[in-house]
Design a protein around this motif. Structure first.
Motif, short mmCIF file in Angstrom:
data_model
loop_
_atom_site.label_atom_id
_atom_site.label_comp_id
_atom_site.label_asym_id
_atom_site.label_seq_id
_atom_site.Cartn_x
_atom_site.Cartn_y
_atom_site.Cartn_z
N GLU A 149 -0.41 13.80 -5.64
CA GLU A 149 -0.94 15.14 -5.35
C GLU A 149 -1.31 15.88 -6.64
OE1 GLU A 149 0.10 19.21 -2.88
OE2 GLU A 149 1.56 17.59 -2.92
N ALA A 150 -0.47 15.78 -7.67
CA ALA A 150 -0.75 16.45 -8.93
C ALA A 150 -1.99 15.90 -9.61
CB ALA A 150 0.46 16.33 -9.86
N LYS A 151 -2.19 14.59 -9.52
CA LYS A 151 -3.32 13.96 -10.22
C LYS A 151 -4.63 14.07 -9.45
CE LYS A 151 -4.66 10.07 -12.97
NZ LYS A 151 -4.18 8.96 -13.75
N LYS A 192 13.19 6.41 -0.33
CA LYS A 192 12.66 7.74 0.02
C LYS A 192 12.36 8.55 -1.24
CE LYS A 192 14.86 8.12 4.52
NZ LYS A 192 15.84 8.83 5.34
N LEU A 193 13.25 8.51 -2.23
CA LEU A 193 13.02 9.22 -3.49
C LEU A 193 11.79 8.68 -4.23
CD1 LEU A 193 16.62 9.63 -4.92
CD2 LEU A 193 15.04 11.46 -4.35
N THR A 194 11.64 7.36 -4.23
CA THR A 194 10.48 6.74 -4.88
C THR A 194 9.20 7.22 -4.23
OG1 THR A 194 11.78 4.77 -5.45
CG2 THR A 194 9.39 4.53 -5.46
N ASN A 195 9.15 7.18 -2.90
CA ASN A 195 7.95 7.62 -2.18
C ASN A 195 7.67 9.10 -2.39
OD1 ASN A 195 7.38 5.07 -1.23
ND2 ASN A 195 8.46 5.36 0.69
N GLU A 196 8.71 9.92 -2.40
CA GLU A 196 8.53 11.36 -2.62
C GLU A 196 8.01 11.63 -4.02
OE1 GLU A 196 8.18 15.24 -1.62
OE2 GLU A 196 8.67 13.61 -0.26
N ALA A 197 8.57 10.97 -5.02
CA ALA A 197 8.11 11.14 -6.40
C ALA A 197 6.66 10.69 -6.55
CB ALA A 197 9.02 10.36 -7.35
N LEU A 198 6.33 9.55 -5.95
CA LEU A 198 4.97 9.04 -6.01
C LEU A 198 4.01 10.00 -5.31
CD1 LEU A 198 3.73 6.63 -7.35
CD2 LEU A 198 4.04 5.34 -5.26
N SER A 199 4.44 10.54 -4.19
CA SER A 199 3.63 11.50 -3.44
C SER A 199 3.31 12.73 -4.29
CB SER A 199 4.37 11.90 -2.17
OG SER A 199 3.59 12.78 -1.41
N LEU A 200 4.33 13.25 -5.00
CA LEU A 200 4.12 14.42 -5.86
C LEU A 200 3.18 14.09 -7.03
CD1 LEU A 200 7.77 15.79 -5.96
CD2 LEU A 200 5.80 16.84 -4.82
N LEU A 201 3.31 12.90 -7.60
CA LEU A 201 2.43 12.49 -8.69
C LEU A 201 0.99 12.34 -8.22
CD1 LEU A 201 4.68 9.86 -10.50
CD2 LEU A 201 3.90 12.05 -11.43
N LYS A 252 -3.21 15.64 -0.53
CA LYS A 252 -2.00 16.13 0.14
C LYS A 252 -1.33 14.99 0.91
CE LYS A 252 -2.49 20.58 -0.72
NZ LYS A 252 -1.63 21.28 -1.60
N PRO A 253 -0.01 15.02 1.01
CA PRO A 253 0.68 13.98 1.80
C PRO A 253 0.36 14.16 3.28
CG PRO A 253 2.25 15.61 0.98
CD PRO A 253 0.91 15.95 0.39
N PRO A 254 0.41 13.08 4.04
CA PRO A 254 0.16 13.19 5.48
C PRO A 254 1.26 14.00 6.15
CG PRO A 254 0.90 10.98 4.93
CD PRO A 254 0.72 11.71 3.64
N GLU A 255 0.91 14.59 7.26
CA GLU A 255 1.87 15.36 8.05
C GLU A 255 2.96 14.42 8.55
OE1 GLU A 255 3.16 18.97 9.38
OE2 GLU A 255 1.29 18.65 8.34
N PRO A 256 4.24 14.78 8.36
CA PRO A 256 5.31 13.90 8.85
C PRO A 256 5.28 13.84 10.38
CG PRO A 256 6.23 15.95 8.01
CD PRO A 256 4.76 15.98 7.73
N PRO A 257 5.66 12.69 10.95
CA PRO A 257 5.66 12.58 12.40
C PRO A 257 6.69 13.52 13.02
CG PRO A 257 6.69 10.66 11.42
CD PRO A 257 6.14 11.50 10.30
N LYS A 268 0.83 -1.20 0.00
CA LYS A 268 0.00 0.00 0.00
C LYS A 268 0.86 1.25 0.00
CE LYS A 268 -4.46 -0.71 1.65
NZ LYS A 268 -5.53 0.08 1.84
N PHE A 269 0.39 2.25 -0.68
CA PHE A 269 0.98 3.59 -0.61
C PHE A 269 -0.15 4.49 -0.14
CE2 PHE A 269 1.92 7.79 -2.30
CZ PHE A 269 3.19 7.98 -1.82
N ARG A 270 -0.04 4.95 1.11
CA ARG A 270 -1.14 5.64 1.77
C ARG A 270 -2.34 4.72 1.75
NH1 ARG A 270 -0.65 11.46 -1.03
NH2 ARG A 270 1.54 11.84 -0.59
N SER A 271 -3.45 5.14 1.13
CA SER A 271 -4.63 4.26 1.09
C SER A 271 -4.77 3.56 -0.26
CB SER A 271 -5.88 5.09 1.36
OG SER A 271 -6.05 6.08 0.36
#
Length: 86
Positions: free
Chosen positions: A57-59, A46-55, A63-68, A1-4
């Motif tokens: 959000e764009a689509k 980390k780079l993979t997750n960040e890139a996926l997060s930006l994609l 928004k990404p969850p607040e970091p702990p 899973k990536f987020r939900s």
């Protein structure tokens, strides 16, 4: 899973190379990263997750969850305060 979101992926490393692939089928989004370093699994993840997060959000606008918060900050402590006691 990536987020939900359901995800499909693979990460691997061999003799000087690391690769990471993650795909979110429902959103039709994916990320492939390649590295010329076989000890780069942590940074590549980390780079993979960040890139996926930006994609994502764009689509979708999601928004990404607040970091702990760092552990010390969660207890109301400060690293600067801790360092000043040394």
């Amino acid at each position: 899973k990536f987020r939900s979101h359901k995800s499909v992926g693979h990460m691997g490393a061999v003799y000087g190379h690391t690769s990471s692939f993650v795909f979110l089928p429902a959103l039709k989004l994916g990320v492939v990263l390649l590295s010329n370093e076989d000890i780069a699994t942590g940074p590549l993840r980390k780079l993979t997750n960040e890139a996926l997060s930006l994609l994502v959000e764009a689509k979708t606008g999601e928004k990404p969850p607040e970091p702990p918060k760092p552990v010390l900050e969660a207890f109301g402590c400060s690293i600067c305060f801790w360092m000043s006691l040394k």
